[in-house]
Write an enzyme that holds these catalytic residues in place. Structure first.
Site, PDB file in Angstrom:
ATOM      1  CD  GLN A 262      80.833  52.436  14.183  1.00  0.00           C
ATOM      2  OE1 GLN A 262      79.616  52.603  14.205  1.00  0.00           O
ATOM      3  NE2 GLN A 262      81.503  51.959  15.218  1.00  0.00           N
ATOM      4  CB  CYS A 268      78.316  53.568  17.421  1.00  0.00           C
ATOM      5  SG  CYS A 268      78.584  53.196  19.160  1.00  0.00           S
ATOM      6  CG  HIS A 404      76.041  49.559  17.847  1.00  0.00           C
ATOM      7  ND1 HIS A 404      77.149  50.315  17.505  1.00  0.00           N
ATOM      8  CD2 HIS A 404      75.331  49.400  16.684  1.00  0.00           C
ATOM      9  CE1 HIS A 404      77.113  50.583  16.208  1.00  0.00           C
ATOM     10  NE2 HIS A 404      76.022  50.040  15.693  1.00  0.00           N
TER      11      HIS A 404
END
Ligand SMILES: *[C@@H]1O[C@H](CO)[C@@H](O)[C@H](O)[C@H]1NC(C)=O
Ligand SMILES: *[C@@H]1O[C@H](CO)[C@@H](O)[C@H](O)[C@H]1NC(C)=O
Length: 457
Positions: A262, A268, A404
């Site tokens: 990324q 993410c 995340h």
């Protein structure tokens, strides 16, 4: 725990205020002493032959913006033949040598010399006639038995050099390099701490993120919106009735594309969702197609591009856009651009999305039956993760602090440790070839709190 506390103290000393004592005959301390001697000889306005190193009586090191060595040294001056040096003048000096490991540069910051007192005198100076490396007897053993962490600063310098070459790190100037070394030192202490407190089999240490502060890491790579925004409500997935197999890994069944990166962008969520849709499409249509995250970064108005997003929103965006383009048609740039989605290029579509149970057995059963799952977790232990099954203390890895999004692709047991296999989006040069292994069965790091999937019918 006593051991942990001791380790922390020693590391704090090495990385912070106090100076840690170095073991006698420490090679880096000897090198610094040798450097100080050269500087002393160069500066001394004296007649006669240059001084030689008689003994390194003590050495301490402190990590500041670089490493500062504090050295107590006995120097020998005056004529000396190969048999004896009895007429020698002995001088006791305190040196401070400042060393910048990244620049291979040293500087003599301070020198204070006076005639040596009796206790400081070298008894058998003839021993010191050889080169430095051949004179271990000239170095006193004043520091006593060594303890773990004593040479932490030296290991740090070596690790930092390795880190810079392994990950091709370059800093714009020396000030920046010095600042990064300080952060690196703090981070190594943190990694040691994670290591000491881990309840699994994980190893923590130097990663490509080791020169970033926690704040930098959070803002560049993580996704604060996951914990802040309520997920869009979705239909509950049906729990499979059959018990799950003991282990399962979708990588062995062709449902997972290779690990992506990324970059410095909090996207993410987009990678987690494309990974899930790639699996769903493969399982319904038989083709594994790498899909575009950039389309979501640019065109998903419900989310915030590199500022974060929610998988539940991304499914909705995919449905309303009409599908996803392939990775090669709409490739990843790592920053938001104007949306250039074209419905002609849609490679896959989804029909809806579902929320999956929070029960880890039901998650496993759903995964084995239906494909990889988009999940979110607290990335607390991931900045310095290298390999093994990570199992941070629940207290440190709060399940409600998820920041995340990743892709759950399998589960199993390593030795006696049950794990989840998690595809991350930080490149293959992170973790185990890009994968994170997290303890299974303890709702570790909140991994069970935001499980979802697209559906293709
Ligand atoms: C110093 O570090 C090296 C590795 O860099 C290690 O092998 C050695 O045992 C350490 N010594 C002490 C006294 O901690
Ligand atoms: C699923 O979505 C596609 C594309 O939007 C559509 O063509 C198809 O009819 C949908 N399938 C069902 C069963 O609704």
């Amino acid at each position: 725990m006593a051991q942990v506390a001791e380790l922390l103290l020693l590391l704090a000393a090495a990385a912070g205020t106090g100076a840690a004592a170095l073991p006698a005959r420490d090679p880096a301390a000897l090198e610094a002493a040798h450097f100080a001697l050269q500087a002393y000889n160069a500066a001394a306005e004296r007649s006669g032959p240059p001084a030689r190193l008689g003994a390194l009586r003590g050495a301490r090191a402190q990590v500041t913006n670089g490493i500062k060595y504090f050295l107590d040294v006995t120097l020998l001056r005056g004529p000396c033949d190969l048999v004896s040096c009895r007429e020698l003048e002995q001088v006791s000096c305190q040196f401070e040598v400042w060393s910048q490991p990244w620049a291979s540069r040293q500087q003599l910051m301070k020198q204070e010399c006076r005639p040596a007192e009796l206790a400081e005198r070298v008894q058998e100076p003839a021993q010191t006639l050889g080169g430095l490396d051949e004179t271990p007897g000239g170095v006193s053993d004043a520091e006593g038995p060594s303890q773990p962490g004593q040479n932490a600063s030296l290991q740090l310098a070596a690790l930092f050099r390795d880190f810079m070459s392994t990950y091709g790190k370059h800093y714009k100037d020396e000030e920046e390099a010095a600042r990064r070394f300080g952060i690196f030192a703090d981070n190594m202490a943190k990694a040691q701490w994670l290591q000491a407190l881990d309840q699994g089999t994980a190893q923590y240490g130097v990663t490509k993120f080791s020169d970033l502060t926690e704040e930098e890491f959070r803002s560049l790579y993580l996704n604060p919106l996951l914990a802040k925004l309520p997920p869009r409500p979705m239909r509950r997935a049906e729990a499979p009735r059959d018990p799950p197999p003991a282990s399962w890994d979708w990588r062995e069944h062709g449902a997972v594309t290779s690990v992506k990166d990324q970059g410095m962008c909090g996207s993410c969520w987009a990678f987690s969702v494309t990974g899930n849709v790639e699996g769903q499409w493969f399982l319904r249509r038989g083709d594994l197609i790498s899909l575009s995250e950039q389309e979501l970064v640019d065109c998903d108005g419900l989310d915030h591009a590199c500022g974060g997003g929610l998988p539940s929103n991304a499914y909705e965006a995919i449905e309303s856009l009409g599908g996803l383009e392939t990775e090669s048609d709409y490739s990843y740039e790592g920053h938001r651009q104007r949306c250039s989605f074209s419905s002609d290029k849609v490679a896959v579509y989804i029909n809806s999305s579902v929320e999956i149970s929070r029960d880890e057995d039901e998650i496993a059963a759903w995964l084995a039956k239906n494909g990889p799952i988009s999940i979110a977790l607290n990335a607390f232990a991931m900045q310095f993760y290298k390999r093994g099954v990570s199992h941070p203390l629940r207290l440190l890895c709060n399940p409600w602090m998820i920041d995340h999004a990743v892709l759950l692709v399998g589960y199993g047991t390593r030795g006696r440790t049950p794990y989840w296999a998690i595809k991350n989006s930080w490149g293959e040069d992170w973790g185990e070839q890009g994968y994170y292994y997290l303890h299974r069965g303890s709702r570790a790091c909140g991994m069970n709190t935001m499980c979802s999937s697209a559906l293709v019918v």
